[in-house]
Enzyme design. Structure first.
Site, short mmCIF file in Angstrom:
data_model
loop_
_atom_site.label_atom_id
_atom_site.label_comp_id
_atom_site.label_asym_id
_atom_site.label_seq_id
_atom_site.Cartn_x
_atom_site.Cartn_y
_atom_site.Cartn_z
N GLY A 14 -23.63 -42.56 -102.55
CA GLY A 14 -22.03 -42.27 -102.38
C GLY A 14 -21.84 -40.74 -101.81
N SER A 42 -18.91 -46.36 -106.10
CA SER A 42 -17.52 -46.29 -106.37
C SER A 42 -16.71 -45.45 -105.13
CB SER A 42 -17.14 -45.55 -107.63
OG SER A 42 -17.55 -46.20 -108.74
N THR A 43 -17.43 -44.48 -104.50
CA THR A 43 -16.92 -43.97 -103.51
C THR A 43 -16.07 -44.50 -102.30
OG1 THR A 43 -18.63 -42.23 -103.67
CG2 THR A 43 -17.32 -42.07 -101.51
N GLU A 114 -0.46 -36.89 -108.30
CA GLU A 114 -0.93 -37.96 -109.27
C GLU A 114 -0.65 -37.25 -110.51
OE1 GLU A 114 -4.19 -40.70 -107.06
OE2 GLU A 114 -5.03 -38.63 -107.67
N ASP A 217 -27.24 -46.07 -114.52
CA ASP A 217 -28.83 -46.25 -114.39
C ASP A 217 -29.34 -44.77 -114.38
OD1 ASP A 217 -28.24 -48.65 -113.95
OD2 ASP A 217 -29.11 -49.03 -111.87
N HIS A 238 -8.38 -46.37 -116.38
CA HIS A 238 -7.31 -46.26 -115.68
C HIS A 238 -6.20 -47.09 -116.07
CE1 HIS A 238 -5.04 -45.93 -112.11
NE2 HIS A 238 -5.81 -44.96 -111.56
N ARG A 289 -3.74 -39.64 -117.54
CA ARG A 289 -4.33 -40.98 -117.77
C ARG A 289 -4.56 -41.47 -119.04
NH1 ARG A 289 -8.37 -41.44 -112.75
NH2 ARG A 289 -6.57 -41.36 -111.37
N HIS A 352 -12.74 -46.80 -115.96
CA HIS A 352 -12.66 -46.57 -114.63
C HIS A 352 -13.44 -45.37 -114.25
CE1 HIS A 352 -10.86 -45.48 -110.94
NE2 HIS A 352 -10.36 -44.15 -111.35
N GLU A 376 -20.68 -38.36 -110.53
CA GLU A 376 -20.28 -38.91 -111.77
C GLU A 376 -21.35 -39.10 -112.88
OE1 GLU A 376 -17.81 -42.53 -110.99
OE2 GLU A 376 -17.60 -42.85 -113.09
N ARG A 387 -10.91 -36.79 -117.46
CA ARG A 387 -10.70 -36.18 -116.11
C ARG A 387 -9.41 -35.94 -115.45
NH1 ARG A 387 -11.17 -38.78 -110.79
NH2 ARG A 387 -11.18 -40.85 -111.84
P1 FAD Z 1 -21.10 -43.66 -106.44
O1 FAD Z 1 -20.15 -43.48 -105.37
O2 FAD Z 1 -20.66 -44.56 -107.52
O3 FAD Z 1 -22.49 -44.18 -105.67
C1 FAD Z 1 -23.54 -44.32 -106.50
C2 FAD Z 1 -24.51 -44.63 -105.89
O4 FAD Z 1 -26.03 -44.79 -106.49
C3 FAD Z 1 -24.57 -45.87 -105.10
O5 FAD Z 1 -25.01 -45.94 -103.78
C4 FAD Z 1 -25.55 -47.00 -105.79
O6 FAD Z 1 -26.06 -47.87 -105.14
C5 FAD Z 1 -26.63 -45.98 -106.41
N1 FAD Z 1 -27.46 -46.23 -107.38
C6 FAD Z 1 -26.81 -46.62 -108.66
N2 FAD Z 1 -28.08 -46.76 -109.37
C7 FAD Z 1 -28.96 -46.87 -108.67
C8 FAD Z 1 -30.55 -47.39 -108.80
N3 FAD Z 1 -30.97 -47.73 -109.96
N4 FAD Z 1 -31.10 -47.29 -107.81
C9 FAD Z 1 -30.81 -46.93 -106.53
N5 FAD Z 1 -29.50 -46.64 -106.19
C10 FAD Z 1 -28.66 -46.44 -107.37
N6 FAD Z 1 -12.08 -40.34 -107.52
C11 FAD Z 1 -11.37 -39.62 -107.06
O7 FAD Z 1 -11.62 -38.29 -107.02
N7 FAD Z 1 -10.21 -39.89 -106.17
C12 FAD Z 1 -9.87 -41.19 -106.16
O8 FAD Z 1 -8.62 -41.47 -105.30
C13 FAD Z 1 -10.53 -42.29 -107.02
N8 FAD Z 1 -10.22 -43.37 -106.79
C14 FAD Z 1 -11.23 -44.35 -107.57
C15 FAD Z 1 -10.76 -45.61 -107.36
C16 FAD Z 1 -11.59 -46.64 -107.91
C17 FAD Z 1 -11.40 -47.99 -107.77
C18 FAD Z 1 -12.74 -46.12 -108.40
C19 FAD Z 1 -13.77 -47.18 -109.05
C20 FAD Z 1 -13.03 -44.91 -108.61
C21 FAD Z 1 -12.30 -43.95 -108.12
N9 FAD Z 1 -12.47 -42.57 -108.28
C22 FAD Z 1 -11.78 -41.70 -107.46
C23 FAD Z 1 -13.58 -42.10 -108.73
C24 FAD Z 1 -14.74 -42.09 -107.77
O9 FAD Z 1 -14.46 -42.67 -106.62
C25 FAD Z 1 -16.01 -41.66 -108.03
O10 FAD Z 1 -16.14 -40.72 -109.56
C26 FAD Z 1 -17.03 -41.00 -106.94
O11 FAD Z 1 -16.92 -41.71 -106.22
C27 FAD Z 1 -18.51 -41.20 -107.64
O12 FAD Z 1 -19.34 -40.92 -106.73
P2 FAD Z 1 -20.94 -40.75 -106.78
O13 FAD Z 1 -21.38 -40.31 -105.48
O14 FAD Z 1 -21.33 -40.15 -107.80
O15 FAD Z 1 -21.25 -42.34 -107.28
C1 SIN Z 2 -6.35 -43.39 -108.27
O1 SIN Z 2 -6.16 -43.64 -107.05
O2 SIN Z 2 -5.25 -44.03 -109.12
C2 SIN Z 2 -7.83 -43.26 -108.66
C3 SIN Z 2 -7.74 -41.73 -108.47
C4 SIN Z 2 -8.79 -41.25 -109.37
O3 SIN Z 2 -9.46 -42.00 -109.94
O4 SIN Z 2 -9.02 -40.03 -109.33
#
Ligand code: FAD
Ligand code: SIN
Length: 536
Positions: A14, A42-43, A114, A217, A238, A289, A352, A376, A387
Site C-alpha cells: 500500500g 486500504s490505500t 473533513e 497480520d 467511521h 469521527r 474503519h 496503519e 485519528r
Molecule cells: P494498506 O494500504 O492497507 O496495505 C497493506 C498491505 O499489506 C497490502 O498490500 C496487503 O496485501 C499487505 N499485507 C497485509 N498482511 C500481509 C501478510 N500477512 N503478508 C503479506 N502482505 C500482507 N486515509 C486517508 O488518509 N484519507 C482517506 O481518504 C482515507 N479513506 C479511506 C477509505 C476507506 C474505505 C478505507 C478502508 C480507509 C481509508 N483511509 C483513508 C485510511 C487509509 O486508506 C489507510 O490507513 C492507509 O491507506 C493504510 O495504508 P498502509 O500502506 O498502511 O496499508
Molecule cells: C473518508 O473519505 O471519509 C475517509 C477519510 C479518512 O479515513 O481519512
C-alpha cells in the site's frame, strides 16, 4: 518463489510499503510482498484525500492543533509536528509521480474539508483518491529494476535470531517466512532490514469499511517477535458506511459532510427527516469521527433504527456529481438503486481505522533491530486516541520516506543475515476440518462487534476476553497440526490482535477519544498510552 536473499524485505504494497520501497537506495535489492493483488489494501479504497497545509490562510500550528484535539491529547506532539511539517513535500512527491489531484479555481489544488479540520486542507482526486495514489506508486515501483513485486505471498512470521542455524543475536529480525497462495509452498525470504507495512485490523469487527485483508497480520507478527504494541483500544468507527443488505463495506466519504451533507433521522413519521447532530456537538456534522459515530450509535439504539440518513440532495446535482462521481455511480447501480442527487443515503458506523499498533520512533524503527514499521500497522504517536480524517495516507508517505532514509544511512553497518533454518513442515498434515477456521473467523468478528464496539462496558470486555482465550487454544492447536493456509494465518492473527485490543480496553480506566466505556465515563487528567509488552 524459492527461498531467496534480498537486501530489504517490505511486507505490504500500500502507500506505506511502496513509499518506503521507492525511497530506498536503488542499489539495494528490495522485495515488496502483498498477500493478494498489489492493490488489495486500504490505500486503493481511500476516498476523501490527504491532509496538508497548502492554503495561504492555513498554518502548521492549526493542523497540529486539530490533530491533537481529535486525538484527545494522547498524541505525541513531536510526531504530530514531524508529520504535519513534512506533509506538503509528501503531496509534492505524489504529484511528481503523476497523481492527478483536482485543481482549484484560484489555488493549485482544490482543497476539501473533513470533520475536525478547522481549514480546507484535503487534496483529493474526486472521491477516489486512494486508487489514483496506488496506481501511481505501483507504476513507479514497476519502473525500478531493484524492486521485485511479489503479490499473493502471505507472510506468516518474522524470522528472528531464534530461527538461526547457529548462535545469533536473538533480538534481531532477518526477514520473513511466507506462503504462496498459488503453490501453498512456504519460502524463507531474508534481508538485512525488514519493513512491516501491512495495514490495520478493522476486519476484526463484523461491519467494516476495510478490504478483507485488514486482519492485523503485521501487529500480530511484531508482537510474536517481541515488539511492544500500544493503544489498541482505539479503533476508529467511521460514521458513514453504506447500509445495504447486499453491498457491505462501502464507505460514504466524510468529504460529503465537508461539502454540506446532513445526517438525519429516516422515515416519514414524527422526527423523520430531522437533523440530530446539534444535540451532540456544536460542530454538528463536522465534529471529529468519534463524536459523530457515537451520536449515530446513540440515535440507532434510542429509536430502534437500523440506519440513519446522510443527505446531500439539497446541493446542486452538477456539484454533487463533480465531487462524488464514484459514489454516485456505484449507488445508482441496480443492486443499490439510490440517486444521491435526489435521495438520502442509508448509513451506519463501521470499523474503519486502527489507531494503535507497533510502537515506532520517528525513523519508523521498532523495538527490534532490523525491523521497521510504517503506516496503519504502527502506533507512531500521530493519532493519539482518535485519528483526524485524512491524516493516515499522509502518515504512510512521511514514515515510508523516514524508514527508507534510516536504512540507507545505516546500511553499511547492518550485518548480513546468518544461516537461517528453512520452514519445517515435517510434523503437519493437510487439514480435514476447514470449517473450524471459517467458524472461528465469523465468531471473532461477531463478538468483537457486540462486546468491543463503539460503547463498551467492563463486563462485555471480560466476556470478549474469555472467548478470545478459548479461540486461542483451539486455533493454536489447529495451527500446530495442520499445514498453513492464508485463512488460518489470518485467523491466528485475528485471535492475537483481538486479545491485544480487549486487554488494552480493559486496562484503560477512563473514556478518551474512541474508547468509551459506561463504567468509566470520564476522562482522566493525564493522557497515558496503553503499552503492552510481550511476556509482560
Ligand atoms: P494498506 O494500504 O492497507 O496495505 C497493506 C498491505 O499489506 C497490502 O498490500 C496487503 O496485501 C499487505 N499485507 C497485509 N498482511 C500481509 C501478510 N500477512 N503478508 C503479506 N502482505 C500482507 N486515509 C486517508 O488518509 N484519507 C482517506 O481518504 C482515507 N479513506 C479511506 C477509505 C476507506 C474505505 C478505507 C478502508 C480507509 C481509508 N483511509 C483513508 C485510511 C487509509 O486508506 C489507510 O490507513 C492507509 O491507506 C493504510 O495504508 P498502509 O500502506 O498502511 O496499508
Ligand atoms: C473518508 O473519505 O471519509 C475517509 C477519510 C479518512 O479515513 O481519512
Amino acid at each position: 518463489m524459492a527461498d531467496h536473499a534480498f537486501d530489504v524485505i517490505v511486507i505490504g504494497s500500500g502507500a506505506a510499503g511502496l513509499s518506503a520501497a521507492l525511497n530506498l537506495d536503488p542499489r539495494l535489492k528490495v522485495a515488496v510482498l502483498a498477500k493478494g493483488a498489489l492493490s488489495d489494501g486500504s490505500t486503493a479504497w481511500a476516498q476523501g484525500g490527504i491532509a496538508a497545509v497548502l492554503d495561504v490562510g492555513d498554518t502548521f500550528e492549526s493542523h497540529i492543533e486539530d490533530t491533537m484535539v481529535a486525538g484527545a491529547g494522547l498524541n505525541n506532539r513531536a510526531t504530530v509536528e514531524f508529520v504535519v511539517e513534512n506533509a506538503p513535500a509528501a503531496i509534492e512527491r505524489l504529484a511528481e509521480l503523476g497523481v492527478p489531484f483536482n485543481e482549484g479555481e484560484s489555488e493549485r489544488w482544490h482543497l476539501t474539508r473533513e470533520g475536525g479540520h478547522s481549514h480546507r486542507r484535503i487534496v483529493h482526486v474526486a472521491d477516489a483518491t486512494g486508487w489514483a495514489i496506488q496506481q501511481a506508486l505501483e507504476k513507479a515501483a514497476l519502473g525500478r529494476p531493484n524492486i521485485t513485486l511479489v503479490p499473493d505471498m502471505v507472510a506468516i512470521d518474522l524470522v528472528t535470531g531464534r530461527h538461526a542455524e547457529g548462535a545469533s543475536e536473538e533480538r534481531r529480525v532477518w526477514g520473513v517466512y511466507a506462503v504462496s497462495r498459488e503453490t501453498g509452498r512456504v519460502s524463507l525470504l531474508t534481508g538485512r532490514a525488514t519493513i512491516l507495512a501491512t495495514g490495520g485490523a478493522s476486519r476484526a469487527w463484523l461491519y467494516s469499511t476495510n478490504p478483507r485483508g485488514s486482519t492485523g497480520d503485521g501487529i500480530a507478527m511484531a508482537w510474536r517477535a517481541g515488539c511492544r504494541v500500544s493503544n489498541m483500544e482505539f479503533n476508529q468507527f467511521h460514521p458513514t458506511c453504506l447500509y445495504n443488505s447486499k453491498v457491505k463495506n462501502f464507505l460514504i466519504t466524510e468529504a460529503m459532510r465537508g461539502e454540506g451533507a446532513k445526517l438525519k433521522i429516516p422515515g416519514n413519521g414524527p422526527g423523520g427527516g430531522r437533523r440530530f447532530m446539534k444535540r451532540f456537538d456544536p460542530r454538528e456534522e463536522l465534529a471529529p469521527r468519534d463524536i459523530v459515530a457515537r451520536a449515530i450509535d446513540h440515535e440507532l439504539k434510542r429509536l430502534g433504527l437500523e440506519h440513519v440518513h446522510l443527505d446531500i440532495s439539497h446541493q446542486d446535482s452538477e456539484f454533487i456529481l463533480a465531487h462524488f462521481p464514484t459514489i454516485a455511480e456505484r449507488l445508482a447501480q441496480p443492486d443499490i438503486g439510490i440517486d444521491i442527487t435526489k435521495e438520502p443515503i442509508p448509513v451506519v458506523p463501521a470499523a474503519h481505522y486502527t489507531c494503535g499498533g507497533v510502537v515506532t520512533d520517528l525513523d519508523g524503527r521498532t523495538d527490534i533491530e532490523g525491523l521497521y514499521a510504517v503506516g496503519e500497522v504502527t502506533q507512531s504517536g500521530l493519532h493519539g486516541a482518535n485519528r483526524l480524517a485524512s491524516n493516515s495516507v499522509l502518515e504512510c508517505l512521511v514514515f515510508g520516506l523516514a524508514a527508507a532514509r534510516d536504512i540507507n544511512d545505516k546500511w553499511d553497518n547492518m550485518p548480513p543475515p546468518p544461516a537461517i533454518r528453512p520452514w519445517d513442515e515435517s510434523r503437519v498434515t493437510h487439514s480435514d476440518e476447514e470449517v473450524v477456521v471459517h467458524h472461528n473467523w465469523r465468531e471473532i468478528r461477531r463478538f468483537m462487534w457486540d462486546y468491543v464496539g463503539i460503547v463498551r462496558t467492563t463486563k462485555r470486555l471480560e466476556r470478549a476476553l474469555h472467548r478470545v482465550e478459548l479461540l486461542r487454544q483451539e486455533t493454536e492447536e489447529y495451527y500446530g497440526h495442520f499445514r498453513v493456509t492464508p485463512d488460518l494465518i489470518e485467523l491466528r492473527n485475528l485471535v492475537e490482535i483481538s486479545g491485544l485490543i480487549v486487554r488494552s480496553a480493559l486496562a484503560r480506566k477512563e473514556s478518551r477519544g474512541l474508547h468509551y466505556t459506561l463504567d468509566y465515563p470520564d476522562m482522566l487528567p493525564e493522557a497515558v498510552d496503553t503499552i503492552l509488552t510481550p511476556g509482560g
